[in-house]
Motif scaffolding. Structure first.
Motif, PDB file in Angstrom:
ATOM      1  N   VAL A  31      81.598  18.165  15.110  1.00 15.59           N
ATOM      2  CA  VAL A  31      82.005  19.484  15.602  1.00 15.59           C
ATOM      3  C   VAL A  31      83.452  19.691  15.185  1.00 15.59           C
ATOM      4  O   VAL A  31      84.338  18.920  15.563  1.00 15.59           O
ATOM      5  N   LEU A  32      83.692  20.733  14.396  1.00 14.94           N
ATOM      6  CA  LEU A  32      85.033  21.048  13.895  1.00 14.94           C
ATOM      7  C   LEU A  32      85.479  22.358  14.548  1.00 14.94           C
ATOM      8  O   LEU A  32      84.833  23.396  14.360  1.00 14.94           O
ATOM      9  N   ILE A  33      86.584  22.298  15.304  1.00 20.73           N
ATOM     10  CA  ILE A  33      87.004  23.448  16.104  1.00 20.73           C
ATOM     11  C   ILE A  33      88.282  24.046  15.516  1.00 20.73           C
ATOM     12  O   ILE A  33      89.274  23.355  15.312  1.00 20.73           O
ATOM     13  N   HIS A  34      88.217  25.325  15.253  1.00 22.00           N
ATOM     14  CA  HIS A  34      89.275  26.022  14.529  1.00 22.00           C
ATOM     15  C   HIS A  34      90.555  26.195  15.329  1.00 22.00           C
ATOM     16  O   HIS A  34      90.600  25.989  16.543  1.00 22.00           O
ATOM     17  N   ASP A  48      84.276  21.663   4.582  1.00 25.38           N
ATOM     18  CA  ASP A  48      83.729  21.192   3.309  1.00 25.38           C
ATOM     19  C   ASP A  48      84.277  19.814   2.953  1.00 25.38           C
ATOM     20  O   ASP A  48      83.552  18.965   2.405  1.00 25.38           O
ATOM     21  N   ARG A  49      85.544  19.592   3.253  1.00 20.42           N
ATOM     22  CA  ARG A  49      86.146  18.279   2.964  1.00 20.42           C
ATOM     23  C   ARG A  49      85.496  17.183   3.804  1.00 20.42           C
ATOM     24  O   ARG A  49      85.229  16.082   3.309  1.00 20.42           O
ATOM     25  N   PHE A  50      85.251  17.461   5.069  1.00 24.68           N
ATOM     26  CA  PHE A  50      84.582  16.470   5.914  1.00 24.68           C
ATOM     27  C   PHE A  50      83.143  16.231   5.439  1.00 24.68           C
ATOM     28  O   PHE A  50      82.647  15.095   5.492  1.00 24.68           O
ATOM     29  N   ALA A  51      82.484  17.282   4.983  1.00 27.07           N
ATOM     30  CA  ALA A  51      81.124  17.118   4.456  1.00 27.07           C
ATOM     31  C   ALA A  51      81.134  16.205   3.237  1.00 27.07           C
ATOM     32  O   ALA A  51      80.220  15.384   3.053  1.00 27.07           O
ATOM     33  N   ALA A  52      82.166  16.330   2.408  1.00 27.32           N
ATOM     34  CA  ALA A  52      82.276  15.460   1.234  1.00 27.32           C
ATOM     35  C   ALA A  52      82.471  14.002   1.638  1.00 27.32           C
ATOM     36  O   ALA A  52      82.173  13.089   0.848  1.00 27.32           O
ATOM     37  N   GLU A  53      82.941  13.774   2.861  1.00 27.56           N
ATOM     38  CA  GLU A  53      83.094  12.413   3.390  1.00 27.56           C
ATOM     39  C   GLU A  53      81.791  11.882   3.981  1.00 27.56           C
ATOM     40  O   GLU A  53      81.728  10.727   4.406  1.00 27.56           O
ATOM     41  N   GLY A  54      80.782  12.744   4.074  1.00 28.84           N
ATOM     42  CA  GLY A  54      79.481  12.296   4.562  1.00 28.84           C
ATOM     43  C   GLY A  54      79.030  12.910   5.871  1.00 28.84           C
ATOM     44  O   GLY A  54      77.924  12.625   6.344  1.00 28.84           O
ATOM     45  N   ALA A  58      79.593  21.135  11.769  1.00 29.08           N
ATOM     46  CA  ALA A  58      79.322  22.416  12.411  1.00 29.08           C
ATOM     47  C   ALA A  58      80.629  22.957  12.957  1.00 29.08           C
ATOM     48  O   ALA A  58      81.244  22.346  13.842  1.00 29.08           O
ATOM     49  N   ALA A  59      81.079  24.082  12.414  1.00 29.79           N
ATOM     50  CA  ALA A  59      82.338  24.708  12.828  1.00 29.79           C
ATOM     51  C   ALA A  59      82.020  26.043  13.494  1.00 29.79           C
ATOM     52  O   ALA A  59      81.821  27.050  12.814  1.00 29.79           O
ATOM     53  N   PRO A  60      81.935  26.063  14.827  1.00 29.29           N
ATOM     54  CA  PRO A  60      81.546  27.296  15.516  1.00 29.29           C
ATOM     55  C   PRO A  60      82.680  28.309  15.595  1.00 29.29           C
ATOM     56  O   PRO A  60      83.855  27.939  15.706  1.00 29.29           O
ATOM     57  N   ASP A  61      82.311  29.570  15.546  1.00 26.67           N
ATOM     58  CA  ASP A  61      83.273  30.650  15.732  1.00 26.67           C
ATOM     59  C   ASP A  61      83.328  30.964  17.223  1.00 26.67           C
ATOM     60  O   ASP A  61      82.534  31.750  17.738  1.00 26.67           O
ATOM     61  N   ILE A  62      84.261  30.339  17.926  1.00 28.71           N
ATOM     62  CA  ILE A  62      84.348  30.574  19.369  1.00 28.71           C
ATOM     63  C   ILE A  62      85.453  31.556  19.729  1.00 28.71           C
ATOM     64  O   ILE A  62      85.635  31.862  20.913  1.00 28.71           O
ATOM     65  N   LEU A  63      86.174  32.070  18.740  1.00 25.12           N
ATOM     66  CA  LEU A  63      87.264  32.988  19.067  1.00 25.12           C
ATOM     67  C   LEU A  63      86.860  34.454  18.950  1.00 25.12           C
ATOM     68  O   LEU A  63      87.492  35.319  19.564  1.00 25.12           O
ATOM     69  N   SER A  64      85.810  34.758  18.191  1.00 23.75           N
ATOM     70  CA  SER A  64      85.354  36.150  18.148  1.00 23.75           C
ATOM     71  C   SER A  64      84.997  36.633  19.546  1.00 23.75           C
ATOM     72  O   SER A  64      85.231  37.796  19.901  1.00 23.75           O
ATOM     73  N   HIS A  65      84.437  35.748  20.357  1.00 15.76           N
ATOM     74  CA  HIS A  65      84.095  36.091  21.740  1.00 15.76           C
ATOM     75  C   HIS A  65      85.348  36.422  22.548  1.00 15.76           C
ATOM     76  O   HIS A  65      85.277  37.195  23.517  1.00 15.76           O
ATOM     77  N   THR A 135      86.514  17.090  16.243  1.00 15.81           N
ATOM     78  CA  THR A 135      87.914  17.217  15.861  1.00 15.81           C
ATOM     79  C   THR A 135      88.287  18.691  15.913  1.00 15.81           C
ATOM     80  O   THR A 135      87.424  19.572  15.963  1.00 15.81           O
ATOM     81  N   GLY A 136      89.586  18.954  15.947  1.00 15.17           N
ATOM     82  CA  GLY A 136      90.034  20.336  15.983  1.00 15.17           C
ATOM     83  C   GLY A 136      91.543  20.396  15.859  1.00 15.17           C
ATOM     84  O   GLY A 136      92.238  19.378  15.948  1.00 15.17           O
ATOM     85  N   PHE A 137      92.052  21.614  15.671  1.00 14.54           N
ATOM     86  CA  PHE A 137      93.457  21.821  15.355  1.00 14.54           C
ATOM     87  C   PHE A 137      94.075  22.840  16.320  1.00 14.54           C
ATOM     88  O   PHE A 137      93.552  23.937  16.483  1.00 14.54           O
TER      89      PHE A 137
END
Length: 246
Positions: A31-34, A48-54, A58-65, A135-137
């Protein structure tokens, strides 16, 4: 290949989730949180970078809400990261207004439920099994802490410059935590000793990495605080940590 999927929520709503898939069998689901800017291009690039690591990411859009759709997030980010101080100052009232929705008391409960629904979706994907990490930022780092406290299916969490939850909620974290900070981020650094103490009292395996020459948001390579050396080191530390607990 990256794609957008729609994930159902327990309240009957839906959220959009950016999905980045690895080339082969996933090592787990992530779970990747923006950031506070929402599901913008920088975050999909990180996915995409994490996907390249294997990872199946899933990066959900939780801020549009909360009222900040990705297009608005991109616009606000450009204003607040301008080299011109007057432009940044002039944009602050608009920034505060745009983010007012996510400050509503009920928003955090909704966001955690949306993240748990994202975990649900990941657990249903072939090859993921129970290997879930988060993970998230910034804003997303704060919610990475929270999803770990609310969902024991998360086996490892790596927040970048997020605000840790209060001590009573820290006690609900069962996953190991690798937390990344820049020393030039006073609010979080001042709070770090108490966070470290609370983690120890709760028996959480907690490691904090602090970069002396970096400020908040140093990992974002599209922003004015980007520190490429520290960002590269943090990437290596986080990917190694997450893989070791997948």
């Amino acid at each position: 290949m990256p794609e957008m999927v729609t994930v159902p929520l327990a309240d009957g709503g839906l959220i959009d989730v950016y999905v980045a898939r690895p080339a082969g069998e996933p090592i787990g689901g992530l779970v990747l949180i923006h950031e506070i800017w929402g599901l913008v291009g920088h975050i999909t690039d990180v996915a995409d970078r994490f996907a390249a690591e294997g990872w199946l990411v899933a990066a959900p859009d939780i801020l549009s809400h909360g009222g900040v759709a990705p297009a608005l997030g991109e616009e606000l980010f450009a204003l607040m990261n301008s080299d011109d101080e007057e432009t940044r100052t002039a944009a602050q009232p608009r920034m505060r207004e745009a983010l007012s929705g996510m400050r509503a008391p009920e928003y955090a409960n909704w966001a955690v439920a949306a993240l748990r629904a994202t975990v649900d979706w990941l657990t249903e994907q072939p090859g993921v099994d129970d290997r879930i990490a988060a993970t998230g930022f910034c804003f997303g780092g704060t919610y990475a802490f929270l999803i770990a406290a609310h969902d024991d299916r998360v086996r490892a969490v790596a927040p970048f410059y997020g605000t840790a939850p209060p001590a009573d909620r820290i006690a609900d974290i069962s996953a190991p935590v690798l937390a990344v900070y820049g020393q030039r981020d006073p609010a979080l650094i001042d709070a770090l000793p108490a966070v470290t103490e609370s983690m120890a009292e709760a028996g959480v395996e907690f490691t904090a990495v602090v970069y002396p020459d970096s400020a908040h948001a140093f990992f974002n390579d599209t922003g004015r605080r980007y520190n490429p050396t520290d960002a590269a080191d943090a990437w290596e530390r986080v990917t190694t940590f997450l893989r070791s607990h997948a």
